[in-house]
Design an enzyme around this catalytic site. Structure first.
Site, mmCIF file in Angstrom:
data_model
loop_
_atom_site.group_PDB
_atom_site.id
_atom_site.type_symbol
_atom_site.label_atom_id
_atom_site.label_comp_id
_atom_site.label_asym_id
_atom_site.label_seq_id
_atom_site.Cartn_x
_atom_site.Cartn_y
_atom_site.Cartn_z
ATOM 1 N N HIS A 174 0.839 -1.204 0.000
ATOM 2 C CA HIS A 174 0.000 0.000 0.000
ATOM 3 C C HIS A 174 0.871 1.250 0.000
ATOM 4 O O HIS A 174 0.687 2.155 -0.824
ATOM 5 C CB HIS A 174 -0.912 -0.016 1.228
ATOM 6 C CG HIS A 174 -1.786 1.189 1.374
ATOM 7 N ND1 HIS A 174 -3.117 1.203 1.027
ATOM 8 C CD2 HIS A 174 -1.506 2.453 1.817
ATOM 9 C CE1 HIS A 174 -3.623 2.392 1.259
ATOM 10 N NE2 HIS A 174 -2.658 3.181 1.741
ATOM 11 N N GLU A 175 1.832 1.304 0.920
ATOM 12 C CA GLU A 175 2.691 2.486 1.014
ATOM 13 C C GLU A 175 3.620 2.597 -0.197
ATOM 14 O O GLU A 175 3.851 3.696 -0.716
ATOM 15 C CB GLU A 175 3.508 2.439 2.306
ATOM 16 C CG GLU A 175 2.681 2.578 3.573
ATOM 17 C CD GLU A 175 1.902 3.891 3.616
ATOM 18 O OE1 GLU A 175 2.379 4.892 3.047
ATOM 19 O OE2 GLU A 175 0.824 3.908 4.216
ATOM 20 N N HIS B 223 1.965 4.249 -3.153
ATOM 21 C CA HIS B 223 1.946 5.718 -3.099
ATOM 22 C C HIS B 223 3.245 6.288 -3.651
ATOM 23 O O HIS B 223 3.245 7.249 -4.430
ATOM 24 C CB HIS B 223 1.761 6.205 -1.657
ATOM 25 C CG HIS B 223 0.401 5.984 -1.097
ATOM 26 N ND1 HIS B 223 -0.760 6.286 -1.774
ATOM 27 C CD2 HIS B 223 0.014 5.490 0.113
ATOM 28 C CE1 HIS B 223 -1.806 6.004 -1.015
ATOM 29 N NE2 HIS B 223 -1.362 5.520 0.134
#
Length: 232
Positions: free
Chosen positions: A19-20, A23
């Site tokens: 998820h990170e 980004h």
């Protein structure tokens, strides 16, 4: 119990790490290399560890549930946010929307992917030892669950959650500025909704409502789309 802890921890770490990282990859692709220069565009989980949100709180929740009810029913935590300089994006407004959306998008994609991989694991059932097959299928199921929950939770329209930043990007300027001003209080709002509101307002549990009304129907849909006939 060790096998269960390993499945839970690995599923959660993969969901949060990717998820990170998503980004960071999205920001770099859209013109901002801040996270890249700081080494945060990485699939190494250690790059995204927050001592409290990634280790302490999930660890306490994991231990408490295993010791009291013998299984894991809920997890909560967060990773160290990937730094993004909105003004270095080629299109600051819509670039930030895409960067914010990248995290939940990869979680939905991972949930779908693990649903497909479960078929391969089942097909290999004659080759894998039964205990290992059970663990792999448990890990895949937990990964689907955690990725869907993480995506749905982050899409709540509260900055600094991804949904809040998406909302800021699509609202007219005056409303966007008003929502953006909530960011300094966002973490306290989220913690309040998760931990305080259910105790202060009996019968009203926002997190449970999110799980039952949004996350579980999404999970059911992914199970069906990947050929499992719905979540059980």
């Amino acid at each position: 119990m060790i096998a269960e802890i390993a499945a839970v921890a690995l599923a959660a770490i993969l969901a949060i790490t990717l998820h990170e990282a998503a980004h960071g990859f999205a920001a770099r692709a859209l013109g901002d290399d801040t996270a890249w220069l700081l080494g945060r565009v990485s699939l190494n989980p250690l790059r995204h560890v927050d001592p409290v949100g990634t280790i302490l709180l999930p660890g306490l929740l994991l231990a408490t549930q295993l010791l009291t009810i013998g299984r894991v029913e809920a997890m909560f935590g967060w990773a160290k946010p990937v730094p993004v300089d909105i003004w270095r994006l080629r299109d600051p407004r819509w670039g930030m929307v895409l960067v914010a959306a990248a995290g939940p998008a990869i979680n939905f994609a991972l949930a779908f992917g693990f649903g497909l991989l479960a078929h391969l694991a089942t097909a290999a059932g004659g080759v894998l030892p039964e205990d290992l097959l059970d663990w792999v299928l448990r890990f895949f199921a937990l990964s689907m669950l955690y990725n869907v929950i993480l995506a749905c939770f982050n899409l709540l329209p509260i900055p600094p959650l991804d949904g809040g930043r998406i909302l800021v990007g699509i609202l007219p300027a005056p409303a966007a500025r008003a929502v953006a001003r909530l960011e300094r209080f966002g973490l306290f709002i989220v913690i309040g909704l998760v931990f305080l509101v259910p105790y202060l307002v009996p019968g009203f549990d926002p997190l449970r409502m999110l799980l039952q009304s949004v996350a579980l129907p999404v999970l059911e849909a992914i199970f069906a789309l990947t050929g499992h006939g719905g979540a059980r």
